[in-house]
Design a protein around this motif. Sequence first.
Motif, PDB file in Angstrom:
ATOM      1  N   LEU A  41      11.590 -31.662 -13.470  1.00 43.30           N
ATOM      2  CA  LEU A  41      10.859 -30.632 -14.217  1.00 43.30           C
ATOM      3  C   LEU A  41       9.495 -30.475 -13.562  1.00 43.30           C
ATOM      4  CD1 LEU A  41      10.300 -28.746 -16.632  1.00 43.30           C
ATOM      5  CD2 LEU A  41       9.591 -30.768 -17.937  1.00 43.30           C
ATOM      6  N   GLY A  42       9.208 -29.272 -13.083  1.00 40.46           N
ATOM      7  CA  GLY A  42       7.884 -28.991 -12.508  1.00 40.46           C
ATOM      8  C   GLY A  42       7.067 -28.200 -13.508  1.00 40.46           C
ATOM      9  N   ILE A  43       5.828 -28.635 -13.742  1.00 40.32           N
ATOM     10  CA  ILE A  43       4.955 -27.862 -14.642  1.00 40.32           C
ATOM     11  C   ILE A  43       3.657 -27.519 -13.919  1.00 40.32           C
ATOM     12  CG2 ILE A  43       5.897 -28.902 -16.763  1.00 40.32           C
ATOM     13  CD1 ILE A  43       3.214 -30.475 -17.005  1.00 40.32           C
ATOM     14  N   ASP A  44       3.092 -26.377 -14.276  1.00 42.81           N
ATOM     15  CA  ASP A  44       1.806 -25.974 -13.709  1.00 42.81           C
ATOM     16  C   ASP A  44       1.108 -25.083 -14.718  1.00 42.81           C
ATOM     17  OD1 ASP A  44       0.635 -25.940 -10.556  1.00 42.81           O
ATOM     18  OD2 ASP A  44      -0.210 -24.421 -11.900  1.00 42.81           O
ATOM     19  N   ILE A  45      -0.214 -25.139 -14.674  1.00 42.56           N
ATOM     20  CA  ILE A  45      -1.024 -24.340 -15.598  1.00 42.56           C
ATOM     21  C   ILE A  45      -1.010 -22.861 -15.215  1.00 42.56           C
ATOM     22  CG2 ILE A  45      -3.241 -24.508 -14.390  1.00 42.56           C
ATOM     23  CD1 ILE A  45      -4.412 -25.450 -17.095  1.00 42.56           C
ATOM     24  N   ASP A  46      -0.628 -22.581 -13.967  1.00 43.52           N
ATOM     25  CA  ASP A  46      -0.707 -21.219 -13.420  1.00 43.52           C
ATOM     26  C   ASP A  46       0.642 -20.507 -13.599  1.00 43.52           C
ATOM     27  OD1 ASP A  46      -0.766 -18.978 -11.770  1.00 43.52           O
ATOM     28  OD2 ASP A  46      -2.094 -19.929 -10.298  1.00 43.52           O
ATOM     29  N   ALA A  47       0.675 -19.567 -14.540  1.00 43.41           N
ATOM     30  CA  ALA A  47       1.943 -18.880 -14.870  1.00 43.41           C
ATOM     31  C   ALA A  47       2.495 -18.104 -13.670  1.00 43.41           C
ATOM     32  CB  ALA A  47       1.729 -17.947 -16.054  1.00 43.41           C
ATOM     33  N   LYS A  48       1.602 -17.571 -12.823  1.00 39.87           N
ATOM     34  CA  LYS A  48       2.094 -16.787 -11.661  1.00 39.87           C
ATOM     35  C   LYS A  48       2.845 -17.703 -10.700  1.00 39.87           C
ATOM     36  CE  LYS A  48      -1.513 -13.310 -11.474  1.00 39.87           C
ATOM     37  NZ  LYS A  48      -2.902 -13.461 -11.120  1.00 39.87           N
ATOM     38  N   LYS A  49       2.303 -18.912 -10.469  1.00 41.95           N
ATOM     39  CA  LYS A  49       2.983 -19.845  -9.554  1.00 41.95           C
ATOM     40  C   LYS A  49       4.315 -20.291 -10.151  1.00 41.95           C
ATOM     41  CE  LYS A  49      -0.973 -21.631  -7.039  1.00 41.95           C
ATOM     42  NZ  LYS A  49      -1.833 -22.784  -6.804  1.00 41.95           N
ATOM     43  N   ILE A  50       4.332 -20.515 -11.463  1.00 44.78           N
ATOM     44  CA  ILE A  50       5.595 -20.936 -12.095  1.00 44.78           C
ATOM     45  C   ILE A  50       6.646 -19.820 -11.970  1.00 44.78           C
ATOM     46  CG2 ILE A  50       6.652 -21.418 -14.368  1.00 44.78           C
ATOM     47  CD1 ILE A  50       5.352 -23.868 -13.048  1.00 44.78           C
ATOM     48  N   ARG A  81      11.827 -18.481  -9.151  1.00 46.80           N
ATOM     49  CA  ARG A  81      12.698 -17.653  -8.286  1.00 46.80           C
ATOM     50  C   ARG A  81      13.403 -18.491  -7.224  1.00 46.80           C
ATOM     51  NH1 ARG A  81       9.123 -12.512  -6.653  1.00 46.80           N
ATOM     52  NH2 ARG A  81      10.977 -12.038  -5.413  1.00 46.80           N
ATOM     53  N   THR A  82      12.999 -19.746  -7.044  1.00 49.14           N
ATOM     54  CA  THR A  82      13.664 -20.602  -6.051  1.00 49.14           C
ATOM     55  C   THR A  82      14.863 -21.357  -6.652  1.00 49.14           C
ATOM     56  OG1 THR A  82      12.374 -22.635  -6.485  1.00 49.14           O
ATOM     57  CG2 THR A  82      11.414 -21.043  -4.948  1.00 49.14           C
ATOM     58  N   VAL A  83      15.010 -21.290  -7.977  1.00 55.58           N
ATOM     59  CA  VAL A  83      15.984 -22.174  -8.644  1.00 55.58           C
ATOM     60  C   VAL A  83      17.430 -21.758  -8.370  1.00 55.58           C
ATOM     61  CG1 VAL A  83      16.811 -22.990 -10.889  1.00 55.58           C
ATOM     62  CG2 VAL A  83      14.355 -22.912 -10.420  1.00 55.58           C
ATOM     63  N   GLY A  84      17.676 -20.439  -8.377  1.00 48.75           N
ATOM     64  CA  GLY A  84      19.060 -19.957  -8.160  1.00 48.75           C
ATOM     65  C   GLY A  84      19.991 -20.575  -9.184  1.00 48.75           C
ATOM     66  N   ASN A  85      21.159 -21.061  -8.713  1.00 44.67           N
ATOM     67  CA  ASN A  85      22.106 -21.642  -9.692  1.00 44.67           C
ATOM     68  C   ASN A  85      22.077 -23.173  -9.679  1.00 44.67           C
ATOM     69  OD1 ASN A  85      23.282 -22.127  -7.315  1.00 44.67           O
ATOM     70  ND2 ASN A  85      25.095 -20.817  -7.623  1.00 44.67           N
ATOM     71  N   ARG A  86      20.987 -23.763  -9.155  1.00 45.81           N
ATOM     72  CA  ARG A  86      20.888 -25.224  -9.184  1.00 45.81           C
ATOM     73  C   ARG A  86      20.614 -25.689 -10.611  1.00 45.81           C
ATOM     74  NH1 ARG A  86      16.355 -26.867  -5.712  1.00 45.81           N
ATOM     75  NH2 ARG A  86      15.522 -24.847  -6.308  1.00 45.81           N
ATOM     76  N   ARG A  87      21.203 -26.810 -10.969  1.00 45.41           N
ATOM     77  CA  ARG A  87      21.085 -27.282 -12.354  1.00 45.41           C
ATOM     78  C   ARG A  87      20.177 -28.501 -12.483  1.00 45.41           C
ATOM     79  NH1 ARG A  87      25.594 -25.167 -15.394  1.00 45.41           N
ATOM     80  NH2 ARG A  87      25.282 -26.835 -16.869  1.00 45.41           N
ATOM     81  N   ASN A  88      19.655 -29.016 -11.352  1.00 47.28           N
ATOM     82  CA  ASN A  88      18.843 -30.245 -11.483  1.00 47.28           C
ATOM     83  C   ASN A  88      17.357 -29.960 -11.318  1.00 47.28           C
ATOM     84  OD1 ASN A  88      18.849 -29.851  -8.669  1.00 47.28           O
ATOM     85  ND2 ASN A  88      18.693 -32.057  -8.281  1.00 47.28           N
ATOM     86  N   ILE A  89      16.965 -28.705 -11.533  1.00 48.48           N
ATOM     87  CA  ILE A  89      15.537 -28.390 -11.448  1.00 48.48           C
ATOM     88  C   ILE A  89      15.157 -27.280 -12.405  1.00 48.48           C
ATOM     89  CG2 ILE A  89      15.886 -26.810  -9.466  1.00 48.48           C
ATOM     90  CD1 ILE A  89      13.016 -28.213  -8.628  1.00 48.48           C
ATOM     91  N   GLN A  90      13.970 -27.436 -12.988  1.00 47.70           N
ATOM     92  CA  GLN A  90      13.442 -26.450 -13.932  1.00 47.70           C
ATOM     93  C   GLN A  90      11.938 -26.352 -13.705  1.00 47.70           C
ATOM     94  OE1 GLN A  90      14.673 -28.426 -17.677  1.00 47.70           O
ATOM     95  NE2 GLN A  90      14.481 -26.352 -18.492  1.00 47.70           N
ATOM     96  N   PHE A  91      11.391 -25.197 -13.982  1.00 52.22           N
ATOM     97  CA  PHE A  91       9.937 -25.036 -13.920  1.00 52.22           C
ATOM     98  C   PHE A  91       9.451 -24.432 -15.224  1.00 52.22           C
ATOM     99  CE2 PHE A  91      11.235 -24.839  -9.425  1.00 52.22           C
ATOM    100  CZ  PHE A  91      10.388 -25.798  -8.887  1.00 52.22           C
ATOM    101  N   GLN A  92       8.306 -24.900 -15.702  1.00 49.95           N
ATOM    102  CA  GLN A  92       7.716 -24.263 -16.874  1.00 49.95           C
ATOM    103  C   GLN A  92       6.197 -24.372 -16.839  1.00 49.95           C
ATOM    104  OE1 GLN A  92       9.978 -26.592 -19.834  1.00 49.95           O
ATOM    105  NE2 GLN A  92       8.093 -27.623 -20.448  1.00 49.95           N
ATOM    106  N   VAL A  93       5.552 -23.419 -17.496  1.00 47.28           N
ATOM    107  CA  VAL A  93       4.083 -23.466 -17.573  1.00 47.28           C
ATOM    108  C   VAL A  93       3.695 -24.653 -18.434  1.00 47.28           C
ATOM    109  CG1 VAL A  93       2.025 -22.233 -18.371  1.00 47.28           C
ATOM    110  CG2 VAL A  93       3.911 -20.960 -17.321  1.00 47.28           C
TER     111      VAL A  93
END
Length: 215
Positions: free
Chosen positions: A70-79, A84-96
Motif C-alpha cells: 500500500l503506497g500513501i502520499d499526501i499529494d493527490a495528483k501523485k497518487i 495509473r500504473t496499477v493495471g490489473n495487478r492485485r498486490n498493490i494499491q495507492f491512496q491519499v
Amino acid sequence: MSDNIRRTLLELYDPLPVSDRLFVRIRLLLSNLYQLEHYVPKEGTILDIGCGHGVLSNLLAVTSPQRQVLGIDIDAKKIALAQRTVGNRRNIQFQVGDAAFLPSRSFHAVTIADVMYLIPPDTQRAILTSIACALEPNGVLVWKTHSHQPYWKYAITYAQEWLMTKFGPTQGAGIFFMDTEESLQSLRNAGLNPIVVLMPSPRPYSDILFIGCKS
Ligand SMILES: C[S@@+](CC[C@H](N)C(=O)[O-])C[C@H]1O[C@@H](n2cnc3c(N)ncnc32)[C@H](O)[C@@H]1O
C-alpha cells in the motif's frame, strides 16, 4: 537493479505523460532504491509512506508477488498518477494519506524514502512512534534519508531538496534533516532497535538508511 526489473518497472509508467516518465527515470538514476528492497520481507503487508509516483512501492510489488503493498502520499495528483500504473495487478494499491495519520492496520514492513525530512522533527518523532505501533512483531521499518556527512554531499542534497520544495513538485513543510545520532535516538525512543546502513555511491548525495526492527 537487474535490467529486467528496471524494464518491468519503467513499463508500468508507459500510460503516464512523458514528463512523469522522465521524472521516474531520473529518480531511478539518482537514487539506489533497489538497496532498500533487500531489507523488506519478501511476503506480507507493506506500507510505503510518501510514495510519490510509487516507484519504490512498485519496485517492492514487482520483485515479490507475495508482498501486498500500500503506497500513501499526501499529494493527490501523485497518487492519481501512481494509480495509473496499477493495471490489473492485485498486490498493490495507492491512496491519499498523511504520514501523521497512518491507516489503522498492521504491517510486516514500512518503508519511507526521502520523506521524513519534509516534516518538522517533533512530527517525525510522533510518526516513528505510530510506525512502531503499526508494525507486526518482528516487523521492520526501512527509512531512507540523508546524513549530514560528508558535508559537501549534504550541501548538494540540501540545495536540491530546497529547490524541489520551493519550485519543484515536492510538497513539504520545509527541510528538517535529523543527524544520524538524533535519528537513531528517535528510533530507540519509538521502541525500535535501529541499525545504520551506509549507501556509498558516486552520486553527489549523502544517502543513508536506517533499519528499525520491532522485537
Ligand atoms: C522526495 S519525494 C519521495 C517520493 C518517493 N518516496 C520516492 O522515493 O520516490 C517526497 C514525497 O513525500 C510526500 N510527502 C511529504 N509530506 C508528506 C506527509 N506528511 N505524508 C505523506 N507524504 C508526504 C510528498 O508529497 C512527496 O511525494
